[in-house]
Design an enzyme around this catalytic site. Structure first.
Site, short mmCIF file in Angstrom:
data_model
loop_
_atom_site.label_atom_id
_atom_site.label_comp_id
_atom_site.label_asym_id
_atom_site.label_seq_id
_atom_site.Cartn_x
_atom_site.Cartn_y
_atom_site.Cartn_z
N SER A 23 0.80 -1.06 -0.08
CA SER A 23 0.00 0.07 -0.20
C SER A 23 0.72 1.33 0.01
O SER A 23 2.13 1.17 0.52
CB SER A 23 -1.04 -0.09 1.39
OG SER A 23 -0.27 -0.09 2.47
N GLU A 81 1.25 5.59 0.95
CA GLU A 81 0.44 6.51 1.36
C GLU A 81 0.75 7.84 0.87
O GLU A 81 1.88 8.25 0.34
CB GLU A 81 0.95 6.52 2.92
CG GLU A 81 0.07 7.72 3.88
CD GLU A 81 0.86 7.35 5.25
OE1 GLU A 81 0.77 6.42 5.89
OE2 GLU A 81 0.87 8.62 6.05
N ASP A 120 -2.02 13.97 16.62
CA ASP A 120 -1.26 15.01 17.75
C ASP A 120 -1.66 16.30 17.34
O ASP A 120 -2.02 16.82 16.39
CB ASP A 120 0.43 14.80 17.11
CG ASP A 120 0.92 13.50 17.58
OD1 ASP A 120 0.81 13.02 18.50
OD2 ASP A 120 1.70 13.11 16.43
N PHE A 177 12.03 14.62 10.94
CA PHE A 177 10.80 13.60 10.93
C PHE A 177 10.90 12.79 12.26
O PHE A 177 10.03 12.62 13.02
CB PHE A 177 10.42 12.83 9.88
CG PHE A 177 9.68 13.50 8.68
CD1 PHE A 177 8.96 14.63 9.17
CD2 PHE A 177 9.58 12.77 7.60
CE1 PHE A 177 8.24 15.05 8.06
CE2 PHE A 177 8.60 13.40 6.62
CZ PHE A 177 7.95 14.52 6.74
N HIS A 211 4.00 -1.22 3.51
CA HIS A 211 2.95 -0.04 3.50
C HIS A 211 4.12 1.27 3.01
O HIS A 211 5.03 1.79 4.10
CB HIS A 211 2.31 0.44 4.52
CG HIS A 211 1.59 1.70 4.62
ND1 HIS A 211 0.31 2.00 4.10
CD2 HIS A 211 2.01 2.84 5.08
CE1 HIS A 211 -0.25 3.16 4.14
NE2 HIS A 211 0.94 3.74 4.81
P1 FAD Z 1 -2.85 5.92 20.48
O1 FAD Z 1 -2.70 4.48 19.88
O2 FAD Z 1 -3.93 6.54 21.21
O3 FAD Z 1 -1.27 6.08 21.28
C1 FAD Z 1 -0.92 7.37 21.85
C2 FAD Z 1 0.04 7.33 23.02
O4 FAD Z 1 -0.97 7.06 24.03
C3 FAD Z 1 0.81 6.03 23.07
O5 FAD Z 1 1.84 6.36 23.75
C4 FAD Z 1 0.13 4.94 23.81
O6 FAD Z 1 0.70 4.02 24.47
C5 FAD Z 1 -0.75 5.84 24.53
N1 FAD Z 1 -2.14 5.30 25.04
C6 FAD Z 1 -2.88 4.61 24.37
N2 FAD Z 1 -3.80 4.08 25.00
C7 FAD Z 1 -3.86 4.65 26.48
C8 FAD Z 1 -4.40 4.38 27.68
N3 FAD Z 1 -5.85 3.98 27.76
N4 FAD Z 1 -3.95 4.97 28.67
C9 FAD Z 1 -2.59 5.55 28.80
N5 FAD Z 1 -1.76 5.67 27.60
C10 FAD Z 1 -2.55 5.22 26.55
N6 FAD Z 1 -1.18 11.32 12.56
C11 FAD Z 1 -2.19 12.41 12.10
O7 FAD Z 1 -2.42 13.37 12.55
N7 FAD Z 1 -2.61 12.16 10.75
C12 FAD Z 1 -2.39 10.85 9.95
O8 FAD Z 1 -2.87 10.86 8.89
C13 FAD Z 1 -1.57 10.07 10.54
N8 FAD Z 1 -1.26 9.00 9.87
C14 FAD Z 1 -0.30 7.95 10.51
C15 FAD Z 1 -0.21 6.66 10.16
C16 FAD Z 1 0.48 5.84 10.44
C17 FAD Z 1 0.73 4.25 10.03
C18 FAD Z 1 1.06 5.90 11.70
C19 FAD Z 1 2.10 4.85 12.59
C20 FAD Z 1 1.15 7.07 12.50
C21 FAD Z 1 0.31 7.96 11.83
N9 FAD Z 1 0.06 9.56 12.38
C22 FAD Z 1 -0.83 10.30 11.99
C23 FAD Z 1 0.67 9.88 13.63
C24 FAD Z 1 -0.01 9.35 14.86
O9 FAD Z 1 -1.21 10.21 14.77
C25 FAD Z 1 0.77 9.75 16.11
O10 FAD Z 1 2.04 8.68 16.30
C26 FAD Z 1 -0.10 9.97 17.45
O11 FAD Z 1 1.07 10.54 18.28
C27 FAD Z 1 -0.42 8.70 17.98
O12 FAD Z 1 -1.46 8.09 17.37
P2 FAD Z 1 -1.84 6.87 17.77
O13 FAD Z 1 -2.91 6.52 16.79
O14 FAD Z 1 -0.82 5.72 17.37
O15 FAD Z 1 -2.35 6.66 19.41
#
Ligand code: FAD
Length: 276
Positions: free
Chosen positions: A7, A9, A100, A207, A257
């Protein structure tokens, strides 16, 4: 053997010129017959319209497309509306993220973590979407500990995610270790490595510092040494990333990906070197 899942991106272009360039990139990458293209989404909805427009264009060209959706700073109502739009467009796959918050933007909104978004998508749309989530072989920079991050990753899978795409990394062992640890926790969902081609050193270093992806010292020092010699940076980067991909696929990664940064050439070069 089943074909690995590939895939690509993109980020949503903000200008007509950017959109034209992306259309050309897409055409070139479509020849590789990927499983899907994905389109990022600025946290807090900052690219909402551009993401939607790009998703519509890709869909109209007849490709599978997976919009990213980040929940931080959003309300349930907002997310519900976006999900409805994608459902009506016939989209079947979503990359669900926390995102973020851009600096200066106040309030986290009604979602705190990606696991809450995954639960919400399932609650609102049942099994309509295949849900991808993010995974971090070198661990998320805000995680309290490596163990916590793994457990938080499992939370997203248990909430209903089907598979995961990783943050990029250049150390294949971090990925294999992560997958082993997940398997010990009973996670069987496919975890597809995210691949960042090496094109420009300064941009990559910036980055990587921001997202906690490590550039191993030997790679960093070699790239630094090349200075402004872009051709050498790219030739070295191509070797490094091709052998990383080879190791990953040989040892059973379910696919790759590519973070294309809207450019076709670096991904095409890796593809050619892999002999795919
Ligand atoms: P989460 O899974 O919510 O985790 C975030 C943090 O919180 C981690 O440290 C985790 O350990 C902690 N955590 C999770 N649940 C809990 C809980 N219940 N209690 C305490 N701590 C917890 N960002 C964008 O803005 N737009 C995008 O399109 C985008 N695409 C991405 C695509 C990929 C493949 C990747 C890997 C990242 C992408 N990001 C994007 C970046 C991503 O949004 C950031 O890395 C963000 O900081 C974390 O997102 P997450 O979904 O992993 O968060």
């Amino acid at each position: 053997m089943t074909r690995p899942l590939f895939s690509f991106e993109f980020f949503p272009p903000q200008t007509a010129e950017g959109a034209e360039k992306l259309a050309v990139t897409r055409k070139q990458l479509a020849t590789l017959n990927p499983e899907f293209f994905s389109v990022t989404f600025g946290a807090g909805g900052s690219t909402r319209e551009h993401t939607l427009k790009t998703v519509q264009q890709i869909k109209a060209e007849g490709h599978n497309v997976a919009p990213h959706l980040s929940c931080i700073g959003s309300t349930r109502e907002n997310i519900r509306a976006i999900l409805q739009t994608y459902k009506q467009l016939g989209i079947r796959r979503i990359v669900a993220l926390r995102g973020d918050l851009p600096s200066g933007m106040a309030g986290t909104g009604e979602f705190q973590y990606a696991s809450e978004l995954v639960s919400f998508i399932r609650e609102q749309t049942g099994d309509h979407f295949h849900i991808e989530v993010a995974a971090y072989p070198e661990f998320h920079p805000q995680a309290k500990s490596a163990r916590d991050d793994l457990l938080n990753f499992r939370r997203k899978i248990n909430a209903g995610a089907n598979s995961a795409i990783t943050q990029y990394f250049y150390n294949a062992d971090s990925y294999f270790h992560f997958v082993d640890e997940c398997s010990k926790l009973g996670i069987t969902a496919p975890i597809v490595p995210g691949i960042m081609p090496i094109v420009k050193f300064a941009q990559l270093a910036r980055f990587s510092d921001a997202c906690g992806a490590e550039i191993p010292r030997w790679i960093r020092r070699t790239l630094e040494n090349y200075g402004d010699d872009t051709a050498s940076i790219q030739a070295f980067g191509l070797d490094v990333v091709t052998s990383l991909c080879q190791r990953l696929l040989t040892r059973g990664a379910p696919g790759l990906h590519f973070y294309t940064l809207n450019q076709a050439a670096p991904t095409l070069a890796i593809w050619k070197h892999l002999g795919l």
